[in-house]
Design a protein around this motif. Sequence first.
Motif, PDB file in Angstrom:
ATOM      1  N   LYS A 243       0.833  -1.199   0.000  1.00  0.00           N
ATOM      2  CA  LYS A 243       0.000   0.000   0.000  1.00  0.00           C
ATOM      3  C   LYS A 243       0.875   1.259   0.000  1.00  0.00           C
ATOM      4  CE  LYS A 243      -3.561   2.212   2.801  1.00  0.00           C
ATOM      5  NZ  LYS A 243      -4.343   2.127   4.028  1.00  0.00           N
ATOM      6  N   ASP A 244       1.902   1.286   0.853  1.00  0.00           N
ATOM      7  CA  ASP A 244       2.806   2.442   0.905  1.00  0.00           C
ATOM      8  C   ASP A 244       3.602   2.573  -0.389  1.00  0.00           C
ATOM      9  OD1 ASP A 244       1.940   3.041   3.434  1.00  0.00           O
ATOM     10  OD2 ASP A 244       3.637   2.064   4.459  1.00  0.00           O
ATOM     11  N   HIS A 245       4.029   1.459  -0.943  1.00  0.00           N
ATOM     12  CA  HIS A 245       4.778   1.448  -2.196  1.00  0.00           C
ATOM     13  C   HIS A 245       3.935   2.051  -3.327  1.00  0.00           C
ATOM     14  CE1 HIS A 245       6.521  -0.402  -5.865  1.00  0.00           C
ATOM     15  NE2 HIS A 245       7.680  -0.179  -5.229  1.00  0.00           N
ATOM     16  N   ASP A 246       2.672   1.619  -3.413  1.00  0.00           N
ATOM     17  CA  ASP A 246       1.777   2.142  -4.449  1.00  0.00           C
ATOM     18  C   ASP A 246       1.519   3.644  -4.251  1.00  0.00           C
ATOM     19  OD1 ASP A 246       1.657  -0.342  -5.584  1.00  0.00           O
ATOM     20  OD2 ASP A 246      -0.300  -0.864  -4.723  1.00  0.00           O
ATOM     21  N   ALA A 247       1.411   4.072  -3.006  1.00  0.00           N
ATOM     22  CA  ALA A 247       1.192   5.494  -2.718  1.00  0.00           C
ATOM     23  C   ALA A 247       2.399   6.317  -3.182  1.00  0.00           C
ATOM     24  CB  ALA A 247       0.949   5.700  -1.233  1.00  0.00           C
ATOM     25  N   LYS A 248       3.608   5.794  -2.949  1.00  0.00           N
ATOM     26  CA  LYS A 248       4.824   6.489  -3.401  1.00  0.00           C
ATOM     27  C   LYS A 248       4.860   6.561  -4.931  1.00  0.00           C
ATOM     28  CE  LYS A 248       7.123   7.008   0.570  1.00  0.00           C
ATOM     29  NZ  LYS A 248       7.512   8.277   1.111  1.00  0.00           N
ATOM     30  N   LEU A 249       4.461   5.496  -5.613  1.00  0.00           N
ATOM     31  CA  LEU A 249       4.445   5.498  -7.086  1.00  0.00           C
ATOM     32  C   LEU A 249       3.420   6.511  -7.620  1.00  0.00           C
ATOM     33  CD1 LEU A 249       4.806   1.682  -7.934  1.00  0.00           C
ATOM     34  CD2 LEU A 249       6.545   3.487  -8.099  1.00  0.00           C
ATOM     35  N   ARG A 250       2.272   6.589  -6.944  1.00  0.00           N
ATOM     36  CA  ARG A 250       1.276   7.594  -7.349  1.00  0.00           C
ATOM     37  C   ARG A 250       1.814   9.010  -7.145  1.00  0.00           C
ATOM     38  NH1 ARG A 250      -2.246   3.894  -5.013  1.00  0.00           N
ATOM     39  NH2 ARG A 250      -2.252   5.028  -3.036  1.00  0.00           N
ATOM     40  N   GLN A 251       2.554   9.194  -6.070  1.00  0.00           N
ATOM     41  CA  GLN A 251       3.149  10.500  -5.789  1.00  0.00           C
ATOM     42  C   GLN A 251       4.157  10.870  -6.901  1.00  0.00           C
ATOM     43  OE1 GLN A 251       4.981  10.550  -1.909  1.00  0.00           O
ATOM     44  NE2 GLN A 251       5.051  12.788  -1.834  1.00  0.00           N
ATOM     45  N   ILE A 252       4.953   9.897  -7.307  1.00  0.00           N
ATOM     46  CA  ILE A 252       5.906  10.130  -8.406  1.00  0.00           C
ATOM     47  C   ILE A 252       5.151  10.472  -9.684  1.00  0.00           C
ATOM     48  CG2 ILE A 252       7.553   8.975  -9.950  1.00  0.00           C
ATOM     49  CD1 ILE A 252       8.666   7.512  -7.490  1.00  0.00           C
ATOM     50  N   SER A 253       4.058   9.771  -9.938  1.00  0.00           N
ATOM     51  CA  SER A 253       3.257  10.021 -11.133  1.00  0.00           C
ATOM     52  C   SER A 253       2.703  11.456 -11.139  1.00  0.00           C
ATOM     53  CB  SER A 253       2.120   9.004 -11.210  1.00  0.00           C
ATOM     54  OG  SER A 253       1.297   9.273 -12.308  1.00  0.00           O
ATOM     55  N   LYS A 254       2.223  11.914  -9.994  1.00  0.00           N
ATOM     56  CA  LYS A 254       1.699  13.287  -9.897  1.00  0.00           C
ATOM     57  C   LYS A 254       2.806  14.314 -10.134  1.00  0.00           C
ATOM     58  CE  LYS A 254      -2.200  12.418  -6.847  1.00  0.00           C
ATOM     59  NZ  LYS A 254      -2.805  12.672  -5.531  1.00  0.00           N
ATOM     60  N   ILE A 255       3.968  14.044  -9.590  1.00  0.00           N
ATOM     61  CA  ILE A 255       5.089  14.976  -9.774  1.00  0.00           C
ATOM     62  C   ILE A 255       5.499  15.007 -11.246  1.00  0.00           C
ATOM     63  CG2 ILE A 255       7.505  15.429  -9.201  1.00  0.00           C
ATOM     64  CD1 ILE A 255       6.903  14.223  -6.407  1.00  0.00           C
ATOM     65  N   ARG A 256       5.486  13.861 -11.914  1.00  0.00           N
ATOM     66  CA  ARG A 256       5.825  13.828 -13.354  1.00  0.00           C
ATOM     67  C   ARG A 256       4.807  14.603 -14.184  1.00  0.00           C
ATOM     68  NH1 ARG A 256       8.243   8.021 -13.094  1.00  0.00           N
ATOM     69  NH2 ARG A 256      10.424   8.604 -12.876  1.00  0.00           N
ATOM     70  N   GLN A 257       3.539  14.557 -13.789  1.00  0.00           N
ATOM     71  CA  GLN A 257       2.514  15.358 -14.482  1.00  0.00           C
ATOM     72  C   GLN A 257       2.809  16.851 -14.329  1.00  0.00           C
ATOM     73  OE1 GLN A 257      -1.146  14.033 -12.725  1.00  0.00           O
ATOM     74  NE2 GLN A 257      -1.401  12.317 -14.153  1.00  0.00           N
ATOM     75  N   GLN A 258       3.238  17.239 -13.126  1.00  0.00           N
ATOM     76  CA  GLN A 258       3.606  18.635 -12.915  1.00  0.00           C
ATOM     77  C   GLN A 258       4.804  19.019 -13.788  1.00  0.00           C
ATOM     78  OE1 GLN A 258       4.314  19.305  -8.759  1.00  0.00           O
ATOM     79  NE2 GLN A 258       2.153  19.159  -8.202  1.00  0.00           N
ATOM     80  N   LEU A 259       5.771  18.103 -13.894  1.00  0.00           N
ATOM     81  CA  LEU A 259       6.935  18.366 -14.743  1.00  0.00           C
ATOM     82  C   LEU A 259       6.520  18.528 -16.205  1.00  0.00           C
ATOM     83  CD1 LEU A 259       9.705  16.010 -13.316  1.00  0.00           C
ATOM     84  CD2 LEU A 259       9.800  18.494 -13.496  1.00  0.00           C
ATOM     85  N   ALA A 260       5.582  17.698 -16.643  1.00  0.00           N
ATOM     86  CA  ALA A 260       5.119  17.781 -18.034  1.00  0.00           C
ATOM     87  C   ALA A 260       4.417  19.112 -18.292  1.00  0.00           C
ATOM     88  CB  ALA A 260       4.188  16.620 -18.347  1.00  0.00           C
ATOM     89  N   SER A 261       3.765  19.663 -17.277  1.00  0.00           N
ATOM     90  CA  SER A 261       3.059  20.935 -17.466  1.00  0.00           C
ATOM     91  C   SER A 261       4.031  22.095 -17.675  1.00  0.00           C
ATOM     92  CB  SER A 261       2.122  21.208 -16.288  1.00  0.00           C
ATOM     93  OG  SER A 261       2.843  21.576 -15.140  1.00  0.00           O
TER      94      SER A 261
END
Length: 168
Positions: free
Chosen positions: A49-67
């Motif tokens: 559960k914590d691992h998946d939460a960290k991956l989602r956090q990375i995904s959100k940060i990558r979306q911000q980078l793409a913006s």
Amino acid sequence: TLDLPMSLREKVRAKKDAAGRRPRASEQELEQQIRDIEFDISTTNMSKKDHDAKLRQISKIRQQLASFDVFKEIDALNYECKVTQERLDLQRQAVKELTSGLRKLEVISLIFRHQKIQISLKDVVEKDLALQDSVVGDFIGTKGRNLKKLEADHCVVLDYEARYKVVH
């Protein structure tokens, strides 16, 4: 060319609406956050559960980078708008100066034709006279009679621009 800045502004507005909010952190800060989270994932024992939460956090940060690419494009379009507006302003100023010079030449020609007096371009003075709506008709006169009389009596050329309510 007058439509160009407007179309650029519309493009900027559309991109801003689509992009949403600009990220608060810089690109370097976001990249560092990703590295920190990836390091945390690789060095720490955590639940699925914590691992998946960290991956989602990375995904959100990558979306911000793409913006950031969208905002760089918006900044480039804003700069293009500014440069285009400056060029248009310079062209408008050049047209205004040319128009003024042509008016002065017209005055010299009329004065020479009617008065047989030669004057130089620097002796011609151009003034704008703003008129209130209530006096425009009286100033011009029936069929321009008052304008013609002023021109003849005072050796001037009057040019009325209705859209600006200004006499040159």
